[in-house]
Scaffold this active site. Structure first.
Site, PDB file in Angstrom:
ATOM      1  N   ASP A 127      -5.039  -6.420  -8.176  1.00 48.16           N
ATOM      2  CA  ASP A 127      -5.334  -4.920  -6.843  1.00 48.16           C
ATOM      3  C   ASP A 127      -5.368  -3.647  -7.122  1.00 48.16           C
ATOM      4  O   ASP A 127      -4.800  -3.675  -8.581  1.00 48.16           O
ATOM      5  CB  ASP A 127      -3.892  -5.451  -6.027  1.00 48.16           C
ATOM      6  N   HIS A 134       0.709  -1.521  -0.181  1.00 48.90           N
ATOM      7  CA  HIS A 134       0.132  -0.061  -0.129  1.00 48.90           C
ATOM      8  C   HIS A 134       0.755   1.197   0.018  1.00 48.90           C
ATOM      9  O   HIS A 134       0.459   1.949  -0.368  1.00 48.90           O
ATOM     10  CB  HIS A 134      -0.877   0.120   1.376  1.00 48.90           C
TER      11      HIS A 134
END
Length: 336
Positions: A247, A177
């Site tokens: 993702d 992230h």
């Protein structure tokens, strides 16, 4: 040509949101905590999304349990998957717990109009803090059979399953992230450990989400942008024929692939059927304006569409299986 899964900022749709959802390249939405107030509001929101778009659209969420559960009030508190191994005193108990948790998680979402949760996590419990107790176990064999039971429960509820994050995110420390994780292991090492879980479960999940992790001894790009990982290993070696979902293309681990439009193009070229672009509508609009989406390999929306056995959350909560599942939850120590 639908391939993009996007989000929006609030608990109800604006006119701008409606216009964006009606773009033919939008395949679905992903909901976050900011989109949720209570079950009644969620039912209204999902119905509004479906009424707004006059074609099939996939409504999704990350609702794994533990610290990754987007909807709280009015929903059961699903424990982290790593707790199943600790609470169950035998393999049979662990499998039973996993099956009921998979059913409970999926049933509550489906009863509120949500088609799909991006679950389960198939990563090993290792040094990665972002994975941590989201993983079923540090033992690959245990992950396979506990995850199989969880997936079975999802299927019994009427929901398809997405395994993530191929070929394995649990063994690297960096969080994709906020960083670009690099796993220096050889292909043989990865295939013998993390990736072996995906090989075993390739026939049980309907979608797989690759990791934004670079495995430089195997391929130069993150797995989600790698034809080698997605085609040679997953499709050919593992004989996987299901849906591939990127993702979030705005995560730091994806930035090595260029601008958001370049990331989208590379993910599509590598073989992804659906692309996630989250938390930035301007970026989603850029992808929609600049990327030419190819004709779909399969109808990914239909492949992942859910079907509830209950007409409402109240009807679900009146069922004996839901009541039994609440008793099982008391065995877990987690509190909301």
């Amino acid at each position: 040509m639908s391939a993009l899964i996007i989000d929006f900022p609030g608990p109800e749709l604006t006119d701008s949101d409606r216009n964006l959802l009606n773009n033919p390249a939008v395949a679905g939405v992903i909901l976050f905590t900011r989109n949720y107030q209570n079950p009644e509001q969620l039912v209204k929101l999902t119905a509004d999304i479906k009424d707004t778009v006059k074609r099939d659209l996939l409504i999704t969420v990350d609702h794994e349990g533990g610290r990754v559960q987007r909807f709280r009030e009015g929903f059961s508190a699903i424990p982290a998957m790593g707790e199943i191994e600790q609470v169950g005193t035998s393999e049979a108990q662990q499998a039973a717990l996993a099956r009921e948790l998979g059913w409970l998680m999926a049933s509550e979402l489906l009863a509120c109009g949500v088609d799909h949760s991006f679950a389960p996590v198939l990563d090993l419990h290792g040094p990665s803090e972002v994975i941590g107790d989201r993983a079923f176990s540090a033992d690959k064999g245990k992950i396979v059979w506990i995850a199989q039971a969880f997936i079975r429960g999802m299927h019994e509820a009427g929901m398809r399953a997405t395994g993530k994050h191929f070929p394995g995110h649990g063994t690297v420390v960096a969080d994709s992230h906020i960083a670009v994780p690099v796993d220096e292991r050889s292909l043989a090492e990865i295939l013998a450990s993390d990736a072996a879980i995906f090989a075993e479960l390739a026939g049980h999940v309907q979608a797989i989400m690759p990791a934004h992790v670079i495995y430089p001894k195997v391929a130069p790009e993150p797995a989600g942008f790698s034809p080698y990982w997605l085609q040679t290993i997953l499709r050919e070696q593992f004989n996987y024929s299901g849906i591939l979902i990127s993702d979030d293309l705005l995560m730091a681990g994806a930035t090595v692939a260029g601008t958001v439009s370049e990331r989208a193009e590379q993910a599509l070229q590598a073989g992804c059927d659906l692309l996630l672009v989250c938390n930035d509508q301007a970026a989603a609009k850029e992808v929609l304006a600049q990327v030419t989406f190819p004709a779909p390999r399969v109808d990914a929306v239909q492949a992942l569409k859910g079907q509830s056995a209950f007409n409402s959350l109240a009807e679900l909560k009146g069922s004996q299986r839901w009541k039994n599942a609440q008793q099982l939850l008391q065995r877990f120590t987690r509190t909301q």
